[in-house]
Design an enzyme around this catalytic site. Structure first.
Site, PDB file in Angstrom:
ATOM      1  N   LYS B 192       0.831  -1.195   0.000  1.00 27.28           N
ATOM      2  CA  LYS B 192       0.000   0.000   0.000  1.00 27.28           C
ATOM      3  C   LYS B 192       0.869   1.251   0.000  1.00 27.28           C
ATOM      4  CE  LYS B 192      -1.754   2.654   3.146  1.00 27.28           C
ATOM      5  NZ  LYS B 192      -1.730   3.999   2.550  1.00 27.28           N
ATOM      6  N   GLY B 244       7.140   4.477   8.414  1.00 22.47           N
ATOM      7  CA  GLY B 244       6.250   5.599   8.696  1.00 22.47           C
ATOM      8  C   GLY B 244       6.463   6.106  10.108  1.00 22.47           C
ATOM      9  N   SER B 245       5.399   6.635  10.693  1.00 29.99           N
ATOM     10  CA  SER B 245       5.546   7.286  11.994  1.00 29.99           C
ATOM     11  C   SER B 245       5.654   6.265  13.121  1.00 29.99           C
ATOM     12  CB  SER B 245       4.341   8.188  12.260  1.00 29.99           C
ATOM     13  OG  SER B 245       3.206   7.393  12.528  1.00 29.99           O
ATOM     14  N   GLU B 266      10.285   0.625  10.304  1.00 27.89           N
ATOM     15  CA  GLU B 266      11.270   1.697  10.139  1.00 27.89           C
ATOM     16  C   GLU B 266      10.526   2.987  10.426  1.00 27.89           C
ATOM     17  OE1 GLU B 266      13.021   4.529   9.214  1.00 27.89           O
ATOM     18  OE2 GLU B 266      13.086   4.065   7.079  1.00 27.89           O
ATOM     19  N   GLU B 397       9.622  14.876  16.159  1.00 28.88           N
ATOM     20  CA  GLU B 397       9.982  14.871  14.749  1.00 28.88           C
ATOM     21  C   GLU B 397       9.096  15.883  14.018  1.00 28.88           C
ATOM     22  OE1 GLU B 397       9.185  11.167  12.649  1.00 28.88           O
ATOM     23  OE2 GLU B 397      11.087  11.399  11.609  1.00 28.88           O
TER      24      GLU B 397
END
Lengths: 300, 485
Positions: B192, B244-245, B266, B397
């Site tokens: 996705k 992603g987050s 990751e 972040e």
């Protein structure tokens, strides 16, 4: 916990000096902060000793001790860590009768089989001691990047690892889950088998009298039901080995879910306790290693 | 690999540059796209959504939003392909498909680069020189592993069906990081892409057709968070790979608890870029700029915390500001552009909010004076000075072109500050002293350490984080581990 059987001493019999087995935290042997202890029976249900039932506060103290010890232990040379673990094996040899007795009673083995189990446990520790200064060469190395850069990947310890030791294999299983964690430079908070904790306390006494710095291995008796969930959700624990929760999928799942809070590395519980005499492979070391990759330009 | 940010001008006053736009004629955009399932493009059962160019807000195409039933169909196709074809194909034959894909990516590089810049907003120079060639390199690299797995040390049995969810910051490159090792090891995938950047993944689907990849080996389901959740939690997915987050990574780790799924994550970062007083300052400035303004700072390993030794602070800041003043912000398709558009209105809002928190907490904001386009999403390259470790802009972040500057006096203080974060993805070191580089590299708790360089990536080099930056590695031999049993 089932009530252990007792008997009444005869009038002229010498009364045993019974030992209360304590926790091992930060190199010392404190009683449980909660004050709780429980009766440990042998394989036939006869009273063996009282052991401390570790509480949530004990688990927290053990994490603090393990964190404090981490920098020093990870910062030692791998050669030195290997020597220290080999020294532990030497001291275990010295205490053979005590370990054989502990394993016999805990697991209901014959003397011969208990001897064999001890042999295997010591050999396993020696095997992992030897890995301390070899694992980096096997799992790390130079990467041939497409550019003028020096690039190397090396394994580093994950940090503080909570280990739920197996319920059945009180010594060989115990050594098989603990040694890979500390040989690679992690520090450990180990929760022993609930029903068979005494070989682990004997091992703690060996660790305390060998050269392993205090806090590198911390040992909590009393089973994982109490401290397990706390260790799983503790924000200063970097990884958890759920091996001891084999056969308890609900408990293991709840701990794995709690461990997600700070993205702990989780080694899941097997469906049933494995055969500890099998070749262990590298998994139990690599599960608690991070890979660090360092780049530097090349040039004149 | 090419440097990602080169000096376009020197000195205080930038020269006037004539626009040098890359033609978008090479891209043949369709008005709408379906899902790629079992080798064919199919209509989704659910709704559809629009993907826009973040530089102009122009609608590029309408894309299907896969619902649970669509995801289920994709997983079934992947399972069939794994059982019947891909899982049993000899490694040397699988390899040839991957080599084919790598070659087609190279052949269609310009098309992919233009499409990536259109959909993502990143400068064409980056998509052309970094994203697309590195994506091709990943396919080449892992193609070669397919028939050599017995030498890699992770076994040779594929995990099965991999569910992969990737972010919007490097859409094609993250696809390559996920798909190439999965396929090399004999897995099939359901991937996705991010909802704001689906187009290069859909072009990749065409590339799979062009390579005659067996149907079902690669399936692409477009959509947003709900589609991703359906992929991750599908019972017949054996392996989950997510970039992603940290927040979403945490919920994935919770969702897979109690299953046998393998997981690699990751996640976010807040990298320290540490500059010592003996560093070559001009090179350090280039590295700092590259570290935080490359890809508009939409980089999980961005050097978003600059730690400067006090004795060179004034000099370094002067040079940094001078260098930043030469950055060209604007049209992503202009070959002179250094900093492109922020990927979405939502991301721009987050960057603005955190920057306002920086102001409110007492840090001092300095930004490049530049004329930003009036349409699209833009944020000027910005630095905050006077930042303390407690400030949110030093802890969270931002994922944008915003640099927080802190200072230190001793190497030990630098290490303590650098490691004072729940993240541990990357770090930078700038010094001429070799022993200090190696000492620092040992001390920093981060998965990638760049010394006297920054933001370098390579197919052979493992990438991934410590602590809350996730687990598992992508790239290199280590990248095979997540896809084998």
């Amino acid at each position: 916990m089932t009530r252990t059987t007792t008997r009444t001493a005869k009038a002229d019999e010498r009364i045993d000096v019974r030992k209360t087995y304590k926790l091992y935290i930060g190199g010392a042997f404190p009683r449980s902060e909660s004050g709780y202890s429980y009766e440990v029976a042998d394989s036939r249900g006869r009273f063996l000793a009282n052991a401390a039932r570790a509480s949530r506060k004990d688990a927290r103290d053990a994490v603090v001790a393990a964190r404090k010890a981490f920098g020093g232990w990870a910062g030692r040379t791998a050669y030195n860590r290997g020597q220290i673990l080999y020294r532990v094996a030497e001291v275990m040899e010295d205490r053979r009768p005590q370990f054989v007795d502990a394993v016999r009673k805990a697991e209901g083995l014959t003397a011969a089989r208990a001897e064999t189990t001890l042999d295997r446990s010591i050999d396993r520790l020696v095997w992992y001691a030897g890995w301390a200064d070899k694992i980096a060469q096997v799992v790390g190395g130079a990467n041939p990047v497409a550019g003028p850069y020096f690039n190397i990947s090396s394994p580093e310890p994950t940090g503080v690892v909570a280990v739920l030791a197996p319920e059945q294999s009180s010594l060989l299983g115990l050594v098989s889950v603990l040694a890979p964690v500390v040989a690679t430079g992690n520090t450990a908070v180990l929760v022993t088998s609930e029903s068979r904790p005494l070989p682990a306390v004997t091992l703690a006494e060996v660790l305390a009298t060998s050269d392993v710095p205090g806090g590198v291995v911390n040992i909590l008796t009393g089973g994982y039901a109490g401290p397990g969930p706390w260790l799983a959700s503790h924000m200063d624990v970097n990884a958890i080995d759920l091996t001891g929760a084999a056969g308890d999928p609900e408990g293991a799942t709840a701990m794995e879910r709690a461990a997600a809070e700070n993205l702990k590395r989780v080694r899941r519980a097997p469906d049933a306790e494995p055969d500890w005499t099998d070749d262990p492979g590298l998994d139990r070391m690599t599960a608690f290693l991070e890979t660090k990759t360092v780049w530097h330009p090349k040039g004149i | 690999m090419a440097s990602s940010t080169s000096t376009s001008t020197s000195g205080g006053s930038p020269f006037e540059y004539a626009p040098a736009p890359e033609s978008r004629a090479i891209v043949d955009l369709k008005p709408s796209y379906g899902l790629f399932v079992d080798g064919d493009f199919v209509d989704g059962r659910g709704r559809s959504f629009k993907t826009i160019s973040p530089a102009t807000e122009e609608v590029l195409a309408e894309v299907a939003e896969a619902d649970e039933a669509d995801v289920d169909a994709a997983v079934r196709a992947a399972r069939r392909a794994h059982t019947r074809v891909w899982g049993r194909m000899p490694g040397k034959e699988r390899a040839k498909y991957l080599f084919r894909i790598a070659r087609i990516i190279q052949e269609r590089a310009r098309e992919l680069a233009v499409l990536e810049s259109l959909d993502n907003g990143k400068p064409i120079r980056e998509s052309r020189d970094v994203d697309v060639p590195t994506a091709a390199a990943h396919f080449f690299y892992y193609a070669g592993w397919a028939d050599k797995l017995e030498y890699a040390g992770y076994g040779t049995t594929p995990v099965g069906v991999a569910g992969q969810v990737i972010p919007w910051n490097f859409p094609l490159l993250m696809l390559a990081w996920k798909v190439a090792p999965a396929l090399a090891c004999g897995n099939t995938v359901v991937l996705k892409p991010a909802e704001t950047t689906p187009l290069t993944a859909l072009l990749f689907a065409e590339i799979c057709q062009q390579a005659d990849l067996p149907p079902g080996v690669v399936n692409i389901v477009t959509g947003a968070g709900a589609t991703g959740a359906a992929v991750v939690s599908h019972d017949d997915v054996d392996k989950v790979a997510f970039t992603g987050s940290t927040g979403v990574g945490r919920s994935i780790a919770q969702a897979v608890a109690g299953t046998r799924k393998k997981v690699t994550l990751e996640l976010g970062g807040k990298a320290a870029n540490v500059v010592f007083d003996d560093a070559p300052l001009d090179q350090a400035v280039e590295g700092i700029v590259d570290g935080i303004f490359f890809n508009q700072g939409h980089v999980c390993c961005a050097g978003s915390r600059l730690l400067v030794q006090e004795s060179v602070y004034d000099e370094l800041l002067d040079r940094l500001k001078r260098r930043m003043s030469t950055l060209r912000v604007g049209d992503p398709l202009d070959k002179n552009t250094d900093v492109g558009a922020i990927n979405s209105g939502e991301q721009l809002q987050r960057i603005r909010e955190l920057s306002e928190v920086g102001d409110a907490e007492g840090a001092e904001r300095w930004e490049v004076a530049c004329d930003l386009p009036t349409t699209g999403f833009w944020f000027p390259p910005t630095i905050f000075t006077g930042v303390s470790q407690a400030h949110r802009i030093a802890r969270e972040e931002i994922f944008g072109p915003v640099l927080s500057v802190l200072t230190f006096r001793t190497p030990h203080e630098a290490v303590e500050k650098a490691n004072n974060t729940p993240y541990g993805l990357s770090a930078g070191i700038w010094t001429e002293k070799g022993s200090r580089i190696l000492w620092m590299a040992d001390q920093l708790r981060a998965g990638v350490v760049w010394a006297n360089t920054f933001n370098k990536f390579d197919a052979t080099s493992p990438f991934g984080g410590y602590k809350e930056s996730g687990y598992g590695r992508e790239g290199g031999r280590h990248g095979l581990e997540g896809y084998l049993r």
